[in-house]
Scaffold this motif. Sequence first.
Motif, PDB file in Angstrom:
ATOM      1  N   LEU A 182      22.297  47.866  31.585  1.00 12.00           N
ATOM      2  CA  LEU A 182      21.902  46.653  31.892  1.00 12.00           C
ATOM      3  C   LEU A 182      20.493  46.039  31.704  1.00 12.00           C
ATOM      4  CD1 LEU A 182      24.320  45.937  34.753  1.00 12.00           C
ATOM      5  CD2 LEU A 182      24.572  45.020  32.463  1.00 12.00           C
ATOM      6  N   ASN A 183      19.418  46.822  32.208  1.00 14.93           N
ATOM      7  CA  ASN A 183      17.906  46.655  32.057  1.00 14.93           C
ATOM      8  C   ASN A 183      17.708  46.466  30.570  1.00 14.93           C
ATOM      9  OD1 ASN A 183      17.805  45.962  34.897  1.00 14.93           O
ATOM     10  ND2 ASN A 183      17.218  48.149  35.310  1.00 14.93           N
ATOM     11  N   GLU A 184      17.975  47.552  30.155  1.00 15.92           N
ATOM     12  CA  GLU A 184      17.599  47.594  28.465  1.00 15.92           C
ATOM     13  C   GLU A 184      18.260  46.511  27.936  1.00 15.92           C
ATOM     14  OE1 GLU A 184      19.126  51.334  27.130  1.00 15.92           O
ATOM     15  OE2 GLU A 184      17.711  52.480  28.380  1.00 15.92           O
ATOM     16  N   ALA A 185      19.380  46.260  28.174  1.00 14.95           N
ATOM     17  CA  ALA A 185      20.099  44.953  27.350  1.00 14.95           C
ATOM     18  C   ALA A 185      19.233  43.627  27.702  1.00 14.95           C
ATOM     19  CB  ALA A 185      21.405  44.764  27.991  1.00 14.95           C
ATOM     20  N   ALA A 186      18.878  43.295  29.034  1.00 16.38           N
ATOM     21  CA  ALA A 186      17.995  42.389  29.390  1.00 16.38           C
ATOM     22  C   ALA A 186      16.655  42.299  28.735  1.00 16.38           C
ATOM     23  CB  ALA A 186      17.863  42.394  30.985  1.00 16.38           C
ATOM     24  N   ALA A 187      16.090  43.422  28.516  1.00 13.57           N
ATOM     25  CA  ALA A 187      14.828  43.255  27.893  1.00 13.57           C
ATOM     26  C   ALA A 187      14.828  43.117  26.364  1.00 13.57           C
ATOM     27  CB  ALA A 187      14.327  44.812  28.137  1.00 13.57           C
ATOM     28  N   ILE A 188      16.039  43.502  25.787  1.00 13.46           N
ATOM     29  CA  ILE A 188      15.977  43.180  24.515  1.00 13.46           C
ATOM     30  C   ILE A 188      16.401  41.675  24.291  1.00 13.46           C
ATOM     31  CG2 ILE A 188      17.619  43.702  22.353  1.00 13.46           C
ATOM     32  CD1 ILE A 188      17.927  46.466  23.411  1.00 13.46           C
ATOM     33  N   ALA A 189      17.502  41.329  25.162  1.00 15.75           N
ATOM     34  CA  ALA A 189      17.850  39.866  25.198  1.00 15.75           C
ATOM     35  C   ALA A 189      16.836  38.908  25.444  1.00 15.75           C
ATOM     36  CB  ALA A 189      18.708  39.481  26.143  1.00 15.75           C
ATOM     37  N   GLU A 190      15.764  39.260  26.159  1.00 13.79           N
ATOM     38  CA  GLU A 190      14.567  38.523  26.457  1.00 13.79           C
ATOM     39  C   GLU A 190      13.737  38.506  25.188  1.00 13.79           C
ATOM     40  OE1 GLU A 190      11.939  36.084  28.146  1.00 13.79           O
ATOM     41  OE2 GLU A 190      13.502  36.768  29.308  1.00 13.79           O
ATOM     42  N   GLN A 191      13.611  39.426  24.597  1.00 11.78           N
ATOM     43  CA  GLN A 191      12.948  39.591  23.107  1.00 11.78           C
ATOM     44  C   GLN A 191      13.431  38.661  22.187  1.00 11.78           C
ATOM     45  OE1 GLN A 191       9.662  40.841  22.652  1.00 11.78           O
ATOM     46  NE2 GLN A 191       9.784  40.171  20.604  1.00 11.78           N
ATOM     47  N   LYS A 192      14.878  38.805  22.070  1.00 15.64           N
ATOM     48  CA  LYS A 192      15.508  37.978  21.078  1.00 15.64           C
ATOM     49  C   LYS A 192      15.425  36.539  21.462  1.00 15.64           C
ATOM     50  CE  LYS A 192      18.822  41.181  19.331  1.00 15.64           C
ATOM     51  NZ  LYS A 192      18.209  41.239  17.946  1.00 15.64           N
ATOM     52  N   VAL A 193      15.490  35.957  22.594  1.00 19.85           N
ATOM     53  CA  VAL A 193      15.295  34.619  22.900  1.00 19.85           C
ATOM     54  C   VAL A 193      13.976  34.141  22.482  1.00 19.85           C
ATOM     55  CG1 VAL A 193      15.015  33.262  24.777  1.00 19.85           C
ATOM     56  CG2 VAL A 193      16.863  34.523  24.945  1.00 19.85           C
ATOM     57  N   ARG A 194      12.976  34.909  22.544  1.00 15.87           N
ATOM     58  CA  ARG A 194      11.391  34.509  22.094  1.00 15.87           C
ATOM     59  C   ARG A 194      11.489  34.434  20.842  1.00 15.87           C
ATOM     60  NH1 ARG A 194       7.862  38.375  26.099  1.00 15.87           N
ATOM     61  NH2 ARG A 194       8.536  37.412  28.334  1.00 15.87           N
ATOM     62  N   GLU A 195      12.169  35.163  20.051  1.00 15.78           N
ATOM     63  CA  GLU A 195      12.382  35.396  18.605  1.00 15.78           C
ATOM     64  C   GLU A 195      12.946  34.033  18.110  1.00 15.78           C
ATOM     65  OE1 GLU A 195      13.563  39.224  17.573  1.00 15.78           O
ATOM     66  OE2 GLU A 195      11.915  40.124  18.021  1.00 15.78           O
ATOM     67  N   LYS A 196      14.141  33.910  18.692  1.00 16.33           N
ATOM     68  CA  LYS A 196      15.153  33.015  18.070  1.00 16.33           C
ATOM     69  C   LYS A 196      14.806  31.374  18.279  1.00 16.33           C
ATOM     70  CE  LYS A 196      19.338  35.902  17.799  1.00 16.33           C
ATOM     71  NZ  LYS A 196      19.747  35.386  16.376  1.00 16.33           N
ATOM     72  N   PHE A 197      14.150  31.130  19.518  1.00 19.93           N
ATOM     73  CA  PHE A 197      14.104  30.150  19.804  1.00 19.93           C
ATOM     74  C   PHE A 197      12.632  29.710  19.961  1.00 19.93           C
ATOM     75  CE2 PHE A 197      17.988  31.045  22.692  1.00 19.93           C
ATOM     76  CZ  PHE A 197      18.853  30.751  21.551  1.00 19.93           C
ATOM     77  N   PRO A 198      12.219  28.254  19.278  1.00 22.00           N
ATOM     78  CA  PRO A 198      10.954  27.792  19.405  1.00 22.00           C
ATOM     79  C   PRO A 198      10.384  27.334  20.842  1.00 22.00           C
ATOM     80  CG  PRO A 198      12.467  26.170  18.308  1.00 22.00           C
ATOM     81  CD  PRO A 198      13.134  27.446  18.771  1.00 22.00           C
ATOM     82  N   GLU A 199       9.154  27.507  20.694  1.00 21.16           N
ATOM     83  CA  GLU A 199       8.753  27.112  22.157  1.00 21.16           C
ATOM     84  C   GLU A 199       8.469  25.549  22.399  1.00 21.16           C
ATOM     85  OE1 GLU A 199       4.515  29.134  22.651  1.00 21.16           O
ATOM     86  OE2 GLU A 199       5.531  31.113  22.399  1.00 21.16           O
ATOM     87  N   LEU A 200       8.505  25.278  23.631  1.00 13.81           N
ATOM     88  CA  LEU A 200       8.541  23.942  23.851  1.00 13.81           C
ATOM     89  C   LEU A 200       6.949  23.513  23.554  1.00 13.81           C
ATOM     90  CD1 LEU A 200      10.636  23.816  27.223  1.00 13.81           C
ATOM     91  CD2 LEU A 200      11.305  22.865  25.058  1.00 13.81           C
TER      92      LEU A 200
END
Length: 212
Positions: A182-200
Amino acid sequence: MSKFVEKWETKGTPSLGTRVKETIRPPGPLKPRLDAAIRSIQLQIQKLEIANQRFQERDRMMFSKVVDAYSRHDMDHAKIYANELAEIRKMSKMLMQAKMALEQIAMRLSTVTELGDIVVTLAPAMGVIKSVKAGISTLLPEAEKEFGDISTTLSSILIDAGQSAGLSLNFETANEDAMKILNEAAAIAEQKVREKFPELPTGVATGEKTGF
């Protein structure tokens, strides 16, 4: 044919006593049941991907509203939209984390070849399934029953495999392995969120906390 292969793949001709027991709780060969569980998990992975695509589309629409309000110096609406956007991204991250955790489980289960491997692999897998089910039940209520069915199937396989192999389950180790996944999945998901979504835009802050 070895005892393992018989338990793993073949049905054979059961005795009367065995048929009575199987009527009460039909176990069946382990491999077909495990393959069926893997297919069910893969189906949920596909559903999570489709759901996440919907959230990503909502993200694009809401982000446009934030930028539009910010460009008009309407900070009140910009912050309202930004908070809604943060919620969308939080849910999207949860879906990504669930999907990646399930992908890890499906991959591990597909490599199982021995009864001992089943016990070692299924125990943390069940912990992951339970966490994923709890984490996304509010986002995808219809998935709750399907994850419950997967858990029931895996539990049945785990019990039969443990009895056949004469192995006991180390719950502490299983829970640790589940948390690692779960922690590995969370870390990868966090990285993908940063890559996919533009910053405010600068000055439009939100409080965002994610994860299971």
